[in-house]
Motif scaffolding. Structure first.
Motif, PDB file in Angstrom:
ATOM      1  N   HIS A   1       2.167 -10.551   7.162  1.00 41.37           N
ATOM      2  CA  HIS A   1       3.172 -11.194   6.297  1.00 41.37           C
ATOM      3  C   HIS A   1       3.403 -10.367   5.039  1.00 41.37           C
ATOM      4  N   LEU A   2       2.326  -9.856   4.453  1.00 37.65           N
ATOM      5  CA  LEU A   2       2.455  -9.036   3.250  1.00 37.65           C
ATOM      6  C   LEU A   2       3.240  -7.758   3.545  1.00 37.65           C
ATOM      7  N   LEU A   3       2.969  -7.137   4.674  1.00 37.35           N
ATOM      8  CA  LEU A   3       3.692  -5.921   5.040  1.00 37.35           C
ATOM      9  C   LEU A   3       5.176  -6.227   5.271  1.00 37.35           C
ATOM     10  N   ALA A   4       5.441  -7.406   5.817  1.00 32.90           N
ATOM     11  CA  ALA A   4       6.836  -7.792   6.029  1.00 32.90           C
ATOM     12  C   ALA A   4       7.576  -7.949   4.705  1.00 32.90           C
ATOM     13  N   HIS A   5       6.880  -8.310   3.656  1.00 30.06           N
ATOM     14  CA  HIS A   5       7.475  -8.484   2.334  1.00 30.06           C
ATOM     15  C   HIS A   5       7.365  -7.228   1.478  1.00 30.06           C
ATOM     16  N   HIS A   6       6.769  -6.173   2.005  1.00 29.67           N
ATOM     17  CA  HIS A   6       6.576  -4.944   1.233  1.00 29.67           C
ATOM     18  C   HIS A   6       7.938  -4.354   0.865  1.00 29.67           C
ATOM     19  N   PRO A   7       8.150  -3.972  -0.379  1.00 25.98           N
ATOM     20  CA  PRO A   7       9.461  -3.451  -0.783  1.00 25.98           C
ATOM     21  C   PRO A   7       9.843  -2.156  -0.071  1.00 25.98           C
ATOM     22  N   ASP A   8       8.869  -1.445   0.473  1.00 20.91           N
ATOM     23  CA  ASP A   8       9.174  -0.199   1.180  1.00 20.91           C
ATOM     24  C   ASP A   8       9.420  -0.422   2.665  1.00 20.91           C
ATOM     25  N   PHE A   9       9.405  -1.681   3.100  1.00 21.37           N
ATOM     26  CA  PHE A   9       9.540  -1.929   4.537  1.00 21.37           C
ATOM     27  C   PHE A   9      10.943  -1.584   5.018  1.00 21.37           C
ATOM     28  N   LYS A  10      10.964  -0.767   6.053  1.00 22.32           N
ATOM     29  CA  LYS A  10      12.211  -0.448   6.755  1.00 22.32           C
ATOM     30  C   LYS A  10      11.868  -0.321   8.231  1.00 22.32           C
ATOM     31  N   VAL A  11      12.888  -0.308   9.057  1.00 26.41           N
ATOM     32  CA  VAL A  11      12.638  -0.208  10.485  1.00 26.41           C
ATOM     33  C   VAL A  11      12.762   1.244  10.941  1.00 26.41           C
ATOM     34  N   ASP A  12      12.815   2.194  10.004  1.00 22.73           N
ATOM     35  CA  ASP A  12      12.899   3.596  10.405  1.00 22.73           C
ATOM     36  C   ASP A  12      11.507   4.137  10.742  1.00 22.73           C
ATOM     37  N   ALA A  13      11.478   5.345  11.272  1.00 18.69           N
ATOM     38  CA  ALA A  13      10.218   5.919  11.786  1.00 18.69           C
ATOM     39  C   ALA A  13       9.180   6.088  10.688  1.00 18.69           C
ATOM     40  N   GLU A  14       9.595   6.616   9.524  1.00 15.81           N
ATOM     41  CA  GLU A  14       8.620   6.881   8.461  1.00 15.81           C
ATOM     42  C   GLU A  14       7.965   5.603   7.964  1.00 15.81           C
ATOM     43  N   SER A  15       8.788   4.559   7.783  1.00 16.84           N
ATOM     44  CA  SER A  15       8.244   3.288   7.323  1.00 16.84           C
ATOM     45  C   SER A  15       7.276   2.703   8.345  1.00 16.84           C
ATOM     46  N   ILE A  16       7.618   2.826   9.636  1.00 16.91           N
ATOM     47  CA  ILE A  16       6.734   2.295  10.673  1.00 16.91           C
ATOM     48  C   ILE A  16       5.401   3.031  10.664  1.00 16.91           C
ATOM     49  N   HIS A  17       5.437   4.333  10.433  1.00 21.02           N
ATOM     50  CA  HIS A  17       4.185   5.095  10.340  1.00 21.02           C
ATOM     51  C   HIS A  17       3.323   4.555   9.211  1.00 21.02           C
ATOM     52  N   ASP A  18       3.957   4.264   8.075  1.00 22.74           N
ATOM     53  CA  ASP A  18       3.204   3.751   6.931  1.00 22.74           C
ATOM     54  C   ASP A  18       2.618   2.375   7.232  1.00 22.74           C
ATOM     55  N   MET A  19       3.439   1.500   7.811  1.00 23.97           N
ATOM     56  CA  MET A  19       2.940   0.166   8.138  1.00 23.97           C
ATOM     57  C   MET A  19       1.784   0.251   9.139  1.00 23.97           C
ATOM     58  N   ALA A  20       1.903   1.186  10.070  1.00 24.47           N
ATOM     59  CA  ALA A  20       0.828   1.369  11.052  1.00 24.47           C
ATOM     60  C   ALA A  20      -0.472   1.782  10.366  1.00 24.47           C
ATOM     61  N   GLY A  21      -0.354   2.557   9.301  1.00 19.09           N
ATOM     62  CA  GLY A  21      -1.551   2.988   8.584  1.00 19.09           C
ATOM     63  C   GLY A  21      -2.344   1.827   8.015  1.00 19.09           C
ATOM     64  N   TYR A  22      -1.649   0.843   7.438  1.00 19.14           N
ATOM     65  CA  TYR A  22      -2.329  -0.340   6.904  1.00 19.14           C
ATOM     66  C   TYR A  22      -3.062  -1.096   8.022  1.00 19.14           C
ATOM     67  N   ILE A  23      -2.360  -1.271   9.130  1.00 22.95           N
ATOM     68  CA  ILE A  23      -2.957  -2.045  10.232  1.00 22.95           C
ATOM     69  C   ILE A  23      -4.141  -1.298  10.834  1.00 22.95           C
ATOM     70  N   GLN A  24      -3.991   0.023  10.967  1.00 25.96           N
ATOM     71  CA  GLN A  24      -5.094   0.814  11.513  1.00 25.96           C
ATOM     72  C   GLN A  24      -6.319   0.760  10.595  1.00 25.96           C
ATOM     73  N   PHE A  25      -6.088   0.803   9.300  1.00 23.94           N
ATOM     74  CA  PHE A  25      -7.203   0.706   8.354  1.00 23.94           C
ATOM     75  C   PHE A  25      -7.924  -0.622   8.537  1.00 23.94           C
ATOM     76  N   PHE A  26      -7.159  -1.691   8.686  1.00 21.37           N
ATOM     77  CA  PHE A  26      -7.758  -3.004   8.903  1.00 21.37           C
ATOM     78  C   PHE A  26      -8.567  -3.014  10.200  1.00 21.37           C
ATOM     79  N   LEU A  27      -7.985  -2.483  11.266  1.00 23.67           N
ATOM     80  CA  LEU A  27      -8.687  -2.469  12.553  1.00 23.67           C
ATOM     81  C   LEU A  27      -9.949  -1.614  12.482  1.00 23.67           C
ATOM     82  N   GLN A  28      -9.841  -0.500  11.808  1.00 20.13           N
ATOM     83  CA  GLN A  28     -10.996   0.407  11.686  1.00 20.13           C
ATOM     84  C   GLN A  28     -12.186  -0.289  11.039  1.00 20.13           C
ATOM     85  N   GLU A  29     -11.913  -1.107  10.032  1.00 22.17           N
ATOM     86  CA  GLU A  29     -13.000  -1.730   9.287  1.00 22.17           C
ATOM     87  C   GLU A  29     -13.417  -3.088   9.856  1.00 22.17           C
TER      88      GLU A  29
END
Length: 1271
Positions: free
Chosen positions: A1025-1053
């Protein structure tokens, strides 16, 4: 006449006058002895040069008759031996006897000596002495070498003499023997092997010393005949070593090598032909031979003659030094163990030796690494000071982080011992000693902050070597001998001079000052007393279970918890009342140094007698439960040292306080170090007293009177500040400790009304604790209110600081004038125009000391608002008071540090206000009544984690983790630390990410399963939900890479084989609801949900985990999500793919790659627009580079938002608020939410960030600056 003249110049030969018969019947023993004595006296007086030799022929035959040589009387034989020795002297150089007769004579001589010479008081001692002297001086004994069986006789002589010399005979006798043996060796054509063996036998005793006669005789003989013996010695060792090695009789070979070492100590010149042989042994394949040769040569190089050996045999030295790389670890270990003597005795070879040892500190075998570390711990001060480089010592210290425990133990011991022996010189301010050793405590403490195993060793090193308790006075010493408390405290202060901020933090945690009391150790002791050794009258099962719980909890705080638990159970079963009493004394904060030492010593002594097996565990227990670094005995010395500090720096000190994410340090060398030793010591003492004031003010109980006197010295601002803080802390912990005398109260009131902000603040705290607090505080509030309009800016800041304290601690007094005060603060302070004249405008951060007065006033005004809300938590009007304040704080966040879009505040002022507003909201979110209201602004609060200013985001993270670790705020805030993974600056990422990781990992490990699910797994939906409200959220490739980074960090830990299915289920459920705010955010949420599903699948595949269907149910949070209107809508959303083709392609490629998620190494994303993040500061010149503290430490050091003195200290406001917050505050799960209102807020966001582009440009040019205190 001619004859007379001729003989006058040369006397005629003297003839023997003795004419009696020595052989014949009827001759009694006494008569024979008398005649032999007479003959001996005459012969002894004859000169060899003037004797008529033919006249001696008459007695020559008689003296060797069997009746004399085999006579039963010792006296007869003693005198006969003397006569024969005299005859050999007088006949020299010709012998008067044939070889057989000479053989009998010499056998007769040495038989008499061996049987008769037993000491200076033995019978016929003078005759034996004469015999030995004659053989020594005349050297007639060399005739033995020409006899047919002379070798046998020579062997007997050597055996007899080495046996004889052990009788502790006079030195003269020993010298005669040495001369005789030396003459025999020099004259013999070939040395009998038995003779060499006899000599070598004298060296086989490893403990042989020069005070042993046989060893001394052998040394004399060997040194005198070294040239002759060298070849024989070499052959001897060759035969022994080669033959025995071939037979694999390595015990004999070892004995031979030990013998070489002994010979090297006493007679090194004997071994010149043996050294090349040892060199050859270094090259052989047999491990045992290489091992013994390596050890032997090492001992030889370590000897005082070692340098001569190196110079004479350079190839041997090179070959021996090369054994450091031997393929066999045991050989390398032996080499390392012999290096201590080499380091000490071969300073000329220091460079080669040090390089070799430096390599071995990283040897593959742990025993070798441990041996090298141990070597340095055995060095004396002079060697360590002058013959070892500081780089080498630091490398040894680095082994304290070795993966093997044995190496870590030796490394810590080594540097601890070195510091201990060097401390007197450091105390004397020796520059060389300071450079060489003063860094050791800092390194030990740095290492101790790494993990639990290393922490235990670091604690032990600090307690045993760096900051040891004074040695208790001996029982036999005079009654006047006392423990030197001043020296003990000064040692701490001196050590503090050379610590950086991380080291100081670790030392704090080792001091046991911080922590809730009763501590876990005190609770364990109480349960032990209740358990009573198992003899329980009532509730036996309950008490036993209570003990088991206490044991488990206490053991978790100690190394090796399983063994610790067993030992603690054993201690409980001992049930010795005296041990309990002593332990309680050790843990009591009121125990002074002398009492602590006495109780500790007796406790360990009694425990050793009762159960020695648990002494180790209980020693660690004592170290972690008692105040062994500072205690109440330290306080008087602290006060004196602060008092002696120069006044000129005290104001500057108060105004230049540290940032929130680090502790204050003025101790590392560099430009920031205060001038003068007394000033440095004063700073250290102030730091400790500040820490004690915040975490253990009960320690001050016996010193309140001393503080009252100290604050009378108003010229010393630093002293007044420290003592006011201490008095306020003590009074807050125990109201009975508040001052009651009129003069002191009047003085405190005066401090509260003056312009020194620090004095005013602590004075206000103290006033709120007085017996007549309400009356006094009302007077102060009224006086301040009357002055607000016309007061000078500096005094206004102090007045607002007082109001901030009284709003929290004396709310009734504050409310008397609250309308006037709040109106003034909002209209005249918060909305006032900034005074930026002469200030830098292209920087977005200023340090505390540089803040203008108007900005300080604004920050304090925000604190007044926050504290007023906290003070009214229990009142019915709490929400009425808090809602406008919370809205004001959110407005500050909305306009990025201003109260309106039109404000022209400078960037650094906005950064400060933005930080203060955010941390204030965090404080308010700890209160259940306010949590829902604050949670409405969760997204802008969370995005502070990505603030453009380094100090803002790092301070916020520090404060956030402090609250989370104590579970004082809603679990949803646990997702905020995961936003730090995408920091555009690498140096920020390496600080922030490990801090977040450390907190998450500790929480996952420490929390029970149910609580862990609530804290992390169930909040995964909030992350999406927080990522969905992130001001940098876009549906382009670069934004998706960034959003993936947050989720991967969460999964890693967080992700594990147990919860991966749950996380996938939550990601799926996200597409069955809508966002509570708008349809736009709902689609963003669905994109994040699909992205999360793909990443979870990839993560499970990479880890080889089964991704099964989650069997349970999960309730999604209704405060942020709403149900979809119908099943058709739900089905439609589930069937729709929201990820772009480009994103799906990227995810497919990512899934094909064998991966181990390494989120932190991912290429950082660009900073979010329009703002730009400032660079994190680089290391400071004085070496005190800032570093994110671990969560474990952070749990021990809650931050102090209210106190500018240290951002790493817990706010007393927090403590006050603990009573109102017994559990983490949670927003009420309300179904109502105004989408329109939120949409309106969302539309304002782009406009509020418009000015940040200029900030980004300025930030790129700025110099890095340290992180802040938040207030």
């Amino acid at each position: 006449m001619v004859a007379q003249t001729r003989t006058a110049g040369q006397p005629s030969p003297k003839k023997l006058r003795f004419r009696d018969k020595l052989v014949g019947k009827g001759l009694t023993t006494d008569a024979l002895q008398k005649k032999l004595k007479q003959l001996h006296q005459e012969l002894a007086e004859m000169d060899q040069e003037h004797v008529d030799v033919p006249s001696l022929n008459a007695i020559r035959k008689d003296l060797i008759s069997t009746s004399i040589l085999l006579h039963k009387d010792r006296g007869v034989k003693a005198y006969a031996a003397c006569c024969l020795a005299d005859l050999l002297r007088l006949y020299a150089p010709d012998a008067p006897y044939n070889q057989n007769e000479l053989r009998d004579i010499f056998q007769f001589f040495f038989r008499q000596l061996s049987t008769g010479l037993k000491g200076a008081d033995s019978a016929y001692y003078n005759e034996y002495f004469h015999l030995l002297e004659s053989l020594s001086t005349v050297k007639s004994v060399v005739l033995v070498c020409d006899l047919p069986n002379g070798d046998e006789l020579m062997v007997d002589i050597f055996r007899d003499f080495f046996g004889l010399v052990r009788r502790d005979l006079p030195k003269k006798i020993e010298l005669f023997m040495a001369d005789i043996l030396i003459a025999l060796i020099d004259e013999c054509q070939s040395l009998p092997s038995e003779v060499l063996e006899t000599i070598m036998a004298q060296f086989t005793d490893k403990n042989a010393k020069m005070d042993q006669p046989s060893y001394r005789l052998a040394v004399q003989v060997c040194n005198a005949t070294a040239d002759k013996l060298q070849r024989h010695v070499c052959q001897y060792f060759t035969d022994v070593i080669v033959d025995r090695a071939r037979e694999e009789d390595f015990d004999e070979v070892k004995t031979a090598h030990d013998l070489i070492q002994q010979l090297n100590r006493a007679c090194p010149s004997l071994l010149h032909n043996v050294v090349p042989q040892l060199e050859e042994e270094l090259r052989v394949e047999q491990i045992q031979l290489r091992l013994m040769a390596t050890q032997t040569l090492g001992e030889m190089y370590a000897d005082k003659h070692g340098m001569e050996l190196v110079q004479k045999y350079p190839t041997t030295w090179t070959q021996w030094l090369g054994r450091k790389n031997d393929k066999n670890a045991t050989v390398r270990l032996t080499w390392a163990e012999t290096m201590k003597g080499v380091v000490v005795n071969l300073p000329e070879m220091r460079k080669e030796v040090e390089e070799a040892l430096a390599l071995k500190l990283f040897d593959p075998d742990e025993r070798v690494r441990a041996a090298v570390c141990k070597l340095y711990g055995q060095l004396d001060y002079e060697t360590a000071m002058h013959h070892v480089t500081v780089e080498q010592l630091k490398t040894v210290a680095g082994r304290g982080l070795d993966k093997k425990q044995s190496v870590r133990v030796e490394a810590f011991k080594a540097i601890g011992k070195l510091y201990s022996i060097a401390y007197p010189e450091i105390e004397n301010n020796d520059p060389g000693a300071i450079k060489q050793f003063a860094w050791i405590p800092s390194t030990v403490l740095h290492n101790g902050s790494i993990n639990a195993d290393v922490k235990s060793l670091a604690e032990e090193t600090i307690a045993e070597y760096i900051l040891p308790l004074p040695t208790p006075p001996a029982a036999s010493s005079s009654k006047g001998s006392e423990v030197d408390e001043v020296a003990w405290t000064d040692r701490l202060l001196l050590t503090m001079r050379h610590l950086d901020d991380v080291s100081v933090n670790t030392l704090y945690s080792f001091s046991n000052v911080k922590g809730h009391r009763p501590t876990i150790f005190e609770k364990f002791l109480a349960v032990c007393i209740e358990y009573n050794g198992g003899v329980i009258d009532e509730n036996e099962d309950a008490v036993t279970e209570k003990l088991n719980v206490a044991v488990k909890a206490t053991a978790a705080q100690l190394p090796e918890p399983a063994k610790a638990a067993e030992d603690l159970q054993t201690f409980a079963k001992l049930n010795e009342g005296r041990l309990y009493k002593l332990l309680k004394t050790c843990m009591d904060v009121q125990t002074d140094l002398k009492g602590l030492i006495k109780a500790r010593t007796e406790f360990l002594r009694r425990l050793e007698q009762s159960s020695s097996s648990i002494v180790g565990t209980m020693t660690i227990f004592l170290r972690r439960s008692s105040l062994h670094i500072v205690n109440q005995s330290s306080i008087p010395t602290f006060v004196k040292r602060v008092q002696k500090g120069s006044e000129s720096s005290s104001v500057a000190y108060s105004q230049t306080q540290p940032s929130a994410n680090q502790s204050f340090s003025v101790f590392a060398s560099g430009n920031s170090e205060p001038e003068g030793r007394a000033q440095q010591t004063a700073h250290a003492a102030q730091v400790w007293m500040t820490y004690i004031s915040k975490h253990c003010p009960a320690m001050y109980k016996a010193h309140i009177g001393e503080f009252s006197k100290a604050i009378a010295d108003e010229r010393n601002a630093r002293l007044v500040e420290v003592c006011l803080h201490a008095m306020a802390a003590a009074a807050m912990s125990d109201a009975k400790l508040a001052p009651s005398d009129k003069r002191t109260v009047e003085r405190v009131v005066r401090f509260a009304m003056e312009s020194n902000t620090r004095h005013a603040k602590f004075a206000a705290r103290l006033l709120a604790c007085l017996k007549n607090a309400e009356e006094v505080c009302e007077q102060v509030v009224e006086s301040i209110t009357d002055e607000l309009e016309d007061v000078e800016p500096e005094k206004l800041v102090a007045h607002i600081a007082v109001l901030a304290q009284l709003a929290l601690r004396a709310p009734d007094a504050f409310e008397q004038k609250s309308d006037v005060i709040m109106s003034f603060l909002v209209k005249q302070v918060l909305k006032s125009d900034p005074d930026d004249d002469g200030m830098e405008t292209d920087t977005d951060w200023l340090e505390d000391a540089a803040l203008p007065l108007d900005l300080r006033a604004k920050i304090l005004a925000l604190k007044v608002c926050r504290n007023r809300c906290l003070a009214h938590v229990e009142s019915e009007t709490a929400l009425d008071i808090a809602q406008p304040v919370i809205r004001m704080f959110s407005t500050v966040l909305q306009y990025e540090g201003s109260l309106s879009a039109d404000d022209a505040d400078s960037p650094w002022a906005r950064s400060r206000l933005r930080l203060q507003a955010t941390t204030s909201l965090l404080h308010l979110s700890t209160v259940k009544k306010y949590a829902l209201e604050v949670s409405k602004y969760f997204v802008p609060m969370a995005l502070i984690m990505q603030d453009p200013v380094y100090q803002v985001r790092m301070t916020f993270l520090d404060k956030l983790v402090s609250f989370l670790s104590r579970r004082r705020i809603h679990p949803m805030y646990n997702i905020v630390p995961f936003l730090c993974v995408h920091d555009p600056e690498h140096d920020v990422k390496i600080k922030a990410s490990p801090m977040a990781q450390a907190y998450v990992r500790f929480a996952l490990k420490a929390l029970p399963k149910a609580l862990r699910l609530e804290t992390f797994e169930h909040n995964f939906i909030r992350l999406l939900h927080l990522l969905a409200h992130h001001p940098d959220f876009k549906v382009d490739a670069e934004s998706i890479h960034d959003m993936a980074g947050y989720i991967q960090f969460f999964l890693q830990e967080v992700a594990s084989s147990d919860n991966i299915a749950l996380l996938y289920h939550i990601a799926q459920k996200a597409k069955t609801v809508r966002d509570a705010e708008s349809h736009v955010y709902s689609e963003n949420l669905y994109v994040c949900a699909e992205l999360a599903q793909h990443l979870i699948k990839a993560h499970a595949k990479a880890k080889s985990w089964n991704l099964e269907t989650w069997p349970g149910k999960v309730r999604l949070p209704p405060d942020i999500l709403r149900p979809l209107p119908s099943a058709e809508a739900t089905n439609k959303i589930l069937k729709t793919v929201y990820l772009s083709e480009e994103a799906l392609t990227w995810l497919a490629e990512k899934a094909k790659q064998p991966q181990e998620e390494k989120v932190l190494s991912k290429k950082p994303r660009a900073p979010r627009q329009p703002t730009a993040k400032r660079k994190a500061p680089g290391p400071k010149a004085n070496g005190s580079a800032k570093r994110a503290r671990t969560v474990k430490k952070r749990k021990e050091e809650a931050s102090d938002d209210d106190d500018e003195q240290s951002g790493s200290e817990m706010d007393e406001d927090d403590k006050e608020n603990e009573r109102a917050v017994s559990s983490p505050a949670k927003p009420e799960e309300s179904e109502s939410s105004s989408e329109e209102e939120v949409e309106g807020e969302k539309k304002e966001k782009p406009a509020t960030r418009a000015r940040a582009k200029k900030q980004a440009a300025r930030a790129a040019k700025r110099h890095t600056q340290p992180a802040p205190s938040d207030g």
